[in-house]
Design an enzyme around this catalytic site. Structure first.
Site, PDB file in Angstrom:
ATOM      1  N   GLY A  93       2.318  -3.180  -3.498  1.00 20.78           N
ATOM      2  CA  GLY A  93       2.776  -5.192  -3.808  1.00 20.78           C
ATOM      3  C   GLY A  93       3.213  -4.541  -5.357  1.00 20.78           C
ATOM      4  O   GLY A  93       3.710  -3.547  -5.494  1.00 20.78           O
ATOM      5  N   ASN A  94       4.157  -5.865  -5.604  1.00 22.03           N
ATOM      6  CA  ASN A  94       4.585  -5.640  -7.144  1.00 22.03           C
ATOM      7  C   ASN A  94       4.119  -6.635  -7.685  1.00 22.03           C
ATOM      8  O   ASN A  94       3.692  -7.711  -7.837  1.00 22.03           O
ATOM      9  CB  ASN A  94       6.076  -5.153  -6.576  1.00 22.03           C
ATOM     10  CG  ASN A  94       6.749  -6.312  -6.207  1.00 22.03           C
ATOM     11  OD1 ASN A  94       7.158  -7.259  -6.840  1.00 22.03           O
ATOM     12  ND2 ASN A  94       7.505  -5.750  -4.824  1.00 22.03           N
ATOM     13  N   ARG A  95       4.876  -6.505  -9.497  1.00 20.58           N
ATOM     14  CA  ARG A  95       4.025  -7.954  -9.928  1.00 20.58           C
ATOM     15  C   ARG A  95       5.489  -9.004 -10.359  1.00 20.58           C
ATOM     16  O   ARG A  95       5.393  -9.525 -10.639  1.00 20.58           O
ATOM     17  CB  ARG A  95       4.515  -7.358 -11.707  1.00 20.58           C
ATOM     18  CG  ARG A  95       2.647  -6.812 -11.976  1.00 20.58           C
ATOM     19  CD  ARG A  95       2.874  -5.659 -13.165  1.00 20.58           C
ATOM     20  NE  ARG A  95       3.006  -7.196 -14.073  1.00 20.58           N
ATOM     21  CZ  ARG A  95       3.540  -6.848 -15.587  1.00 20.58           C
ATOM     22  NH1 ARG A  95       3.612  -5.305 -15.324  1.00 20.58           N
ATOM     23  NH2 ARG A  95       3.317  -7.250 -15.599  1.00 20.58           N
TER      24      ARG A  95
END
Ligand code: C5P
Length: 227
Positions: free
Chosen positions: A29-31
């Site tokens: 995932g990412n932030r």
């Protein structure tokens, strides 16, 4: 009085970060918090638009008064966006899409080796949704992309943005600098909006709500054919 310059318009917004599963309990995932995209959806609604929000993983509450479609992966986001974009006058792609996904998803939890060996993950590229939507038949409909870049200077940020809008083929690109502590998951934002020729049309800074309002003014004017 509020500006109602999107009255009668249909606006599609994608927001949040996609998650690509590795196994039943893990993902890449990412932030992205989804805050900027959700703020754009809310602001478009307040300006009179009928809004559809395609939300990947978001860390904020979803707005009232908009149609919400939930997605997890880039593939799901592509499918939902492909269906919805042709029905909307303006599509704003604020989602942070994973560029890669695992080649295969394990049906069971991936185990740690007893020997302490390294684990290699093989990834394949996801389709570029923004480029795909931008290249399709458009008939006056506007497509807006986002570019979150880790640039050291404004010049570098501009150069990256100009190369990106040429590559993606969208009408406007919202460029913002990101880093370990700026851009993602923060309350405020600073962005440059580039047009298809790479010219700066607006620079907006402040809360994500005020940035949303400033950039929507540009897109609403472009939809109504204002110079
Ligand atoms: O290439 P980059 O990821 O920086 O481009 C960002 C823009 O492209 C965003 O608008 C994002 O929603 C979109 N994008 C996409 N599909 C991808 C990667 C990015 O639509 N696979």
């Amino acid at each position: 009085a509020r500006i109602r310059d999107l009255e009668g318009r249909r606006v599609l917004v994608t927001a949040g970060g996609t998650r690509e599963p590795l196994d039943p309990v893990r993902y890449i995932g990412n932030r992205s918090s989804g805050k900027q995209g959700v703020a754009i959806a809310s602001a478009a609604r307040d300006r009179g638009a009928h809004v559809t929000l395609i939300a990947a993983h978001v860390e904020v509450g979803l707005p009232e008064g908009v149609d919400v479609v939930r997605v997890e992966t880039a593939a799901e986001l592509l499918a939902a966006t492909t269906v919805a974009a042709p029905e909307n006058d303006l599509t704003v792609m604020a989602a942070a899409v994973s560029d890669y996904r695992p080649v295969s998803v394990s049906d069971s939890k991936i185990k740690k080796t007893a020997t302490g060996e390294r684990l290699t993950l093989e990834l394949v590229q996801n389709p570029d949704i923004l480029a795909t939507i931008s290249a399709g038949p458009r008939d006056g409909r506007l497509v807006v992309g986002f570019a979150a870049e880790t640039a050291d200077t404004r010049e570098e940020l501009l150069a990256l943005g100009r190369a990106k809008i040429a590559r993606k083929g969208c009408d406007f690109l919202v460029v913002n600098g990101v880093g370990w502590s700026t851009g993602f998951a923060t309350e405020s934002n600073t962005v440059l909006v580039l047009d298809a020729a790479g010219a700066i049309v607006v620079e907006a800074s402040g809360s994500k709500t005020s940035v949303a309002d400033d950039i929507l003014g540009v897109f609403a004017a472009a939809l109504s054919g204002a110079p």
